[in-house]
Design a protein around this motif. Structure first.
Motif, PDB file in Angstrom:
ATOM      1  N   ALA A 272      -9.723   3.330   0.850  1.00 57.03           N
ATOM      2  CA  ALA A 272      -8.446   3.248   1.531  1.00 57.03           C
ATOM      3  C   ALA A 272      -8.063   4.660   2.082  1.00 57.03           C
ATOM      4  O   ALA A 272      -7.263   4.668   3.285  1.00 57.03           O
ATOM      5  CB  ALA A 272      -7.271   3.110   0.495  1.00 57.03           C
TER       6      ALA A 272
ATOM      7  N   HIS B  55      -1.202  -2.108  -4.282  1.00 56.54           N
ATOM      8  CA  HIS B  55      -2.176  -0.858  -4.228  1.00 56.54           C
ATOM      9  C   HIS B  55      -3.202  -1.380  -3.690  1.00 56.54           C
ATOM     10  O   HIS B  55      -4.422  -1.221  -4.384  1.00 56.54           O
ATOM     11  CB  HIS B  55      -2.148  -0.440  -5.558  1.00 56.54           C
ATOM     12  N   ASP B  56      -3.482  -2.309  -2.542  1.00 57.11           N
ATOM     13  CA  ASP B  56      -4.638  -2.218  -1.784  1.00 57.11           C
ATOM     14  C   ASP B  56      -5.232  -0.647  -1.405  1.00 57.11           C
ATOM     15  O   ASP B  56      -6.231  -0.383  -1.336  1.00 57.11           O
ATOM     16  CB  ASP B  56      -4.412  -2.663  -0.530  1.00 57.11           C
ATOM     17  N   SER B  57      -4.192   0.224  -1.581  1.00 55.65           N
ATOM     18  CA  SER B  57      -4.105   1.480  -1.451  1.00 55.65           C
ATOM     19  C   SER B  57      -2.960   2.242  -2.323  1.00 55.65           C
ATOM     20  O   SER B  57      -1.905   1.732  -2.203  1.00 55.65           O
ATOM     21  CB  SER B  57      -4.042   1.974  -0.099  1.00 55.65           C
TER      22      SER B  57
ATOM     23  N   ALA C 136      -3.381   6.778  -0.006  1.00 50.65           N
ATOM     24  CA  ALA C 136      -4.168   6.693  -1.058  1.00 50.65           C
ATOM     25  C   ALA C 136      -4.564   8.429  -1.415  1.00 50.65           C
ATOM     26  O   ALA C 136      -4.252   9.138  -0.925  1.00 50.65           O
ATOM     27  CB  ALA C 136      -5.638   6.462  -0.220  1.00 50.65           C
TER      28      ALA C 136
ATOM     29  N   ARG D  79       2.121   3.737   5.171  1.00 51.76           N
ATOM     30  CA  ARG D  79       2.049   3.983   3.818  1.00 51.76           C
ATOM     31  C   ARG D  79       2.878   5.235   3.036  1.00 51.76           C
ATOM     32  O   ARG D  79       3.699   4.838   2.057  1.00 51.76           O
ATOM     33  CB  ARG D  79       0.541   4.283   3.260  1.00 51.76           C
TER      34      ARG D  79
ATOM     35  N   SER E 199       0.838  -1.152  -0.013  1.00 48.13           N
ATOM     36  CA  SER E 199       0.012  -0.017   0.153  1.00 48.13           C
ATOM     37  C   SER E 199       0.692   1.246   0.084  1.00 48.13           C
ATOM     38  O   SER E 199       1.961   1.331   0.637  1.00 48.13           O
ATOM     39  CB  SER E 199      -0.837  -0.002   1.172  1.00 48.13           C
TER      40      SER E 199
ATOM     41  N   CYS F 193     -12.988   7.091  -1.707  1.00 53.21           N
ATOM     42  CA  CYS F 193     -11.793   5.819  -1.326  1.00 53.21           C
ATOM     43  C   CYS F 193     -11.800   5.447  -0.202  1.00 53.21           C
ATOM     44  O   CYS F 193     -11.481   6.138   0.737  1.00 53.21           O
ATOM     45  CB  CYS F 193     -10.564   6.521  -2.066  1.00 53.21           C
TER      46      CYS F 193
ATOM     47  N   SER G 186      -9.267   4.702   5.596  1.00 55.28           N
ATOM     48  CA  SER G 186      -8.610   3.711   6.508  1.00 55.28           C
ATOM     49  C   SER G 186      -7.433   4.699   7.148  1.00 55.28           C
ATOM     50  O   SER G 186      -7.077   4.686   8.380  1.00 55.28           O
ATOM     51  CB  SER G 186      -7.982   2.793   5.663  1.00 55.28           C
ATOM     52  N   GLU G 187      -6.722   5.547   6.369  1.00 53.87           N
ATOM     53  CA  GLU G 187      -5.860   6.319   6.662  1.00 53.87           C
ATOM     54  C   GLU G 187      -6.230   7.461   7.588  1.00 53.87           C
ATOM     55  O   GLU G 187      -5.661   7.791   8.751  1.00 53.87           O
ATOM     56  CB  GLU G 187      -5.028   7.212   5.492  1.00 53.87           C
TER      57      GLU G 187
END
Ligand code: SF4
Length: 243
Positions: free
Chosen positions: A50, A98-100, A17, A64, A14, A48, A53-54
């Motif tokens: 991702a 790139h899960d993110s 994002a 990341r 990742s 998004c 999540s951040e």
């Protein structure tokens, strides 16, 4: 994520994002590196996952950004490829890039291409909106490097022109049915499909938006699946290693 049907070890990689996604458009959303605050892009249609999540977890943002900084410091195709190669955990059968994040420049794209060529026993798979790189190197991708064009980006015009296999986010199972697209529930289609397919919207969407309303309906109807997908964790996470 989750991958109940794919029993073998999957590693995820990742990047931040939005910040690493030059082609993002309808999905574009960035979480501030320091505060986590989310900012949607001007053409944002859905948020998004991702990036959310951040926003929730400082350690996710830090991991990341650390990956991104190490790659930028590596500078060259060879430098980035060596860094990635040295960081892939042992006994991994699949690497989900790139899960993110996304391919942020051509040097980085070529680094992964080299990594895939150097590891024929591992399947590398991903989605991208950086379509110019995919188009340019499509003829050179080894069989173990599976890249699906992700619809809804700035360079969508390249999709039809180059007959790319695509994935698109749908807001309902009915939308997928109407468009004649199978829904990928566990990355099986991302790894194997020769035909375009759909992904169900997931992640927290802004209240009052079309995506937000669609998300509420999805949670009521296919909630278990959506929750599991959101909750799922990879078998292994690739953190770039400093040698
Ligand atoms: S391209 Fe992917 S990671 Fe980047 S902003 Fe869009 S959905 Fe998020």
């Amino acid at each position: 994520m989750g991958n109940a049907k794919l029993s073998k070890a999957i590693a995820m990689f990742s990047l931040p994002a939005g910040h690493s996604c030059p082609g993002a458009n309808e999905c574009l959303c960035k979480s501030d590196r320091n505060t986590g605050k989310l900012t949607d892009g001007p053409e944002n249609r859905f948020r998004c996952f991702a990036a959310t999540s951040e926003a929730r977890a400082t350690n996710v943002r830090n991991a990341r950004w650390r990956n991104m900084e190490l790659l930028l410091a590596a500078k060259t195709v060879q430098g980035m490829a060596d860094l990635i190669n040295n960081s892939i955990p042992p006994f991994v059968n699949y690497v989900r890039l790139h899960d993110s994040g996304d391919f942020f420049n051509e040097t980085y794209f070529k680094a992964w291409l080299n990594v895939a060529i150097a590891n024929p026993a591992i399947v590398f798979y991903t989605y991208t909106k950086s379509l110019a790189f995919l188009v340019k190197y499509k003829g050179q991708l080894p069989a173990n490097f599976r890249i699906t064009a992700s619809k809804g980006g700035k360079f969508d015009s390249l999709i039809e022109k180059h007959n790319l296999v695509t994935a698109e986010v749908v807001f309902s199972t009915e939308e997928a049915r109407r468009k004649g697209l199978e829904i990928d529930h566990d990355d099986t289609l991302a790894i194997k499909s020769e035909k375009s397919f759909a992904l169900l919207l997931h992640g927290c969407q802004p209240k009052g938006s079309l995506a937000g309303e669609a998300w509420k309906v999805l949670m009521r109807t296919v909630g278990g699946y959506v929750r599991n997908r959101q909750r799922g964790t990879p078998s292994k996470s690739v953190q770039l290693a400093v040698k």
